[in-house]
Design a protein around this motif. Structure first.
Motif, mmCIF file in Angstrom:
data_model
loop_
_atom_site.group_PDB
_atom_site.id
_atom_site.type_symbol
_atom_site.label_atom_id
_atom_site.label_comp_id
_atom_site.label_asym_id
_atom_site.label_seq_id
_atom_site.Cartn_x
_atom_site.Cartn_y
_atom_site.Cartn_z
ATOM 1 N N TRP A 152 1.247 -1.560 -0.110
ATOM 2 C CA TRP A 152 -0.141 0.596 -0.067
ATOM 3 C C TRP A 152 0.596 1.295 0.351
ATOM 4 C CZ3 TRP A 152 -2.549 -2.843 4.468
ATOM 5 C CH2 TRP A 152 -3.582 -3.916 3.974
ATOM 6 N N ARG A 153 2.152 1.292 0.560
ATOM 7 C CA ARG A 153 3.295 2.614 0.730
ATOM 8 C C ARG A 153 3.345 3.059 -1.051
ATOM 9 N NH1 ARG A 153 7.570 -0.568 3.932
ATOM 10 N NH2 ARG A 153 6.533 -1.799 2.210
ATOM 11 N N LEU A 154 3.321 2.586 -2.423
ATOM 12 C CA LEU A 154 3.145 2.161 -3.627
ATOM 13 C C LEU A 154 1.971 3.407 -4.035
ATOM 14 C CD1 LEU A 154 3.495 -1.247 -5.429
ATOM 15 C CD2 LEU A 154 5.772 0.723 -4.805
ATOM 16 N N ILE A 155 1.161 3.352 -3.188
ATOM 17 C CA ILE A 155 0.332 5.071 -3.207
ATOM 18 C C ILE A 155 -0.063 5.880 -2.353
ATOM 19 C CG2 ILE A 155 -1.347 3.405 -5.371
ATOM 20 C CD1 ILE A 155 -3.435 2.791 -3.154
ATOM 21 N N ARG A 158 -1.140 9.665 -2.686
ATOM 22 C CA ARG A 158 -1.349 9.681 -4.038
ATOM 23 C C ARG A 158 -2.652 10.014 -4.549
ATOM 24 N NH1 ARG A 158 1.744 7.608 -8.743
ATOM 25 N NH2 ARG A 158 0.034 8.904 -9.584
ATOM 26 N N ASP A 159 -2.880 10.860 -5.286
ATOM 27 C CA ASP A 159 -4.270 10.737 -5.991
ATOM 28 C C ASP A 159 -4.983 11.130 -7.168
ATOM 29 O OD1 ASP A 159 -7.148 10.991 -5.338
ATOM 30 O OD2 ASP A 159 -6.946 12.779 -4.745
ATOM 31 N N THR A 182 -3.101 4.300 2.024
ATOM 32 C CA THR A 182 -3.689 5.439 1.011
ATOM 33 C C THR A 182 -4.509 5.967 1.261
ATOM 34 O OG1 THR A 182 -5.258 3.796 1.479
ATOM 35 C CG2 THR A 182 -3.334 2.737 0.525
ATOM 36 N N GLY A 183 -5.231 7.015 2.407
ATOM 37 C CA GLY A 183 -5.801 7.915 2.589
ATOM 38 C C GLY A 183 -7.286 7.329 1.549
ATOM 39 N N ALA A 184 -6.977 5.882 0.435
ATOM 40 C CA ALA A 184 -8.319 5.166 0.079
ATOM 41 C C ALA A 184 -9.659 6.433 0.952
ATOM 42 C CB ALA A 184 -8.538 4.337 -0.064
#
Length: 217
Positions: A152-155, A158-159, A182-184
């Motif tokens: 999950w650190r890959l994103i 990101r947005d 992730t901030g999803a």
């Protein structure tokens, strides 16, 4: 207070599972049309399940490299609100499906490493939503629903200019951490709330949605 996290319960196969997901507060219900999946539904069964879903909850049809003939038959019988394309559909195919059926399209993109995120960018002009899922292992029988998570650190941080949803290996036990990293604002779960492949556990469905809600609050 933060906006609530929207939860999609995918791979529903019974009236009891639909009822559990609706009762727990799911915003999306996913029905799978892929014969190799243990969650695959025959169209008459799916039609009956979908008709029982209350208004305001999105009914999503998951297909894998489906041709127009299958989609025509499916959509003539099942009241679907969104198509989820979970195969190797190109951006051109996504645009074609959206134009032909007039329904929102969610495109699943498999992620295993940072380079995979570049593929996602090619779908942004044509898809209504993006689903980030763990990329299946080479030769895997299923494109999703394998209980695998990606890093999950890959994103993190990101947005994208489209609504997006996080999937892959989520469970009631780890969804809060996934949201934190992730901030999803949307999450998708299938095998992580099952007692056996294709059999949803109502208690885990409720626990998952409650954990996501607590994490958002």
């Amino acid at each position: 207070m933060a906006d609530p996290v929207a939860v999609k319960i995918c791979g529903l196969t019974s009236a009891q599972a639909v009822s559990a997901a609706v009762g727990a507060g799911a915003r999306y219900l996913g029905f799978v049309f892929f014969p190799r999946s243990p969650r695959h539904l025959e169209i008459p069964v799916a039609a009956e399940l979908a008709r029982a879903v209350p208004m305001g909850i999105a009914k999503v049809a998951l297909t894998v490299d489906a041709d127009d003939a299958l989609l025509d038959t499916l959509l003539a019988a099942v009241p679907i609100d969104m198509l989820q394309l979970h195969g190797h559909e190109t951006p051109a195919r996504v645009a074609e499906v959206k134009a032909r059926y007039g329904l929102p399209v969610m495109k699943a993109v498999g992620v295993a490493e940072r380079a995979d995120l570049a593929v996602l960018d090619s779908y942004l002009p044509v898809a209504d939503q993006i689903l980030l899922d763990a990329k299946p292992a080479q030769g895997a029988a299923l494109p999703g629903g394998n209980g695998l998570a990606f890093d999950w650190r890959l994103i993190a941080g990101r947005d994208w200019p489209r609504p997006w949803m996080l999937a892959g290996g989520l469970t009631p036990e780890n969804v809060a951490e996934a949201l934190r990293l992730t901030g999803a604002r949307q999450v998708d779960v299938s095998s992580g709330v099952e007692s056996a492949p294709g059999v949803k556990d109502p208690a885990r469905v409720t626990a998952f949605i409650q954990a996501a809600s607590r994490a958002a609050g």
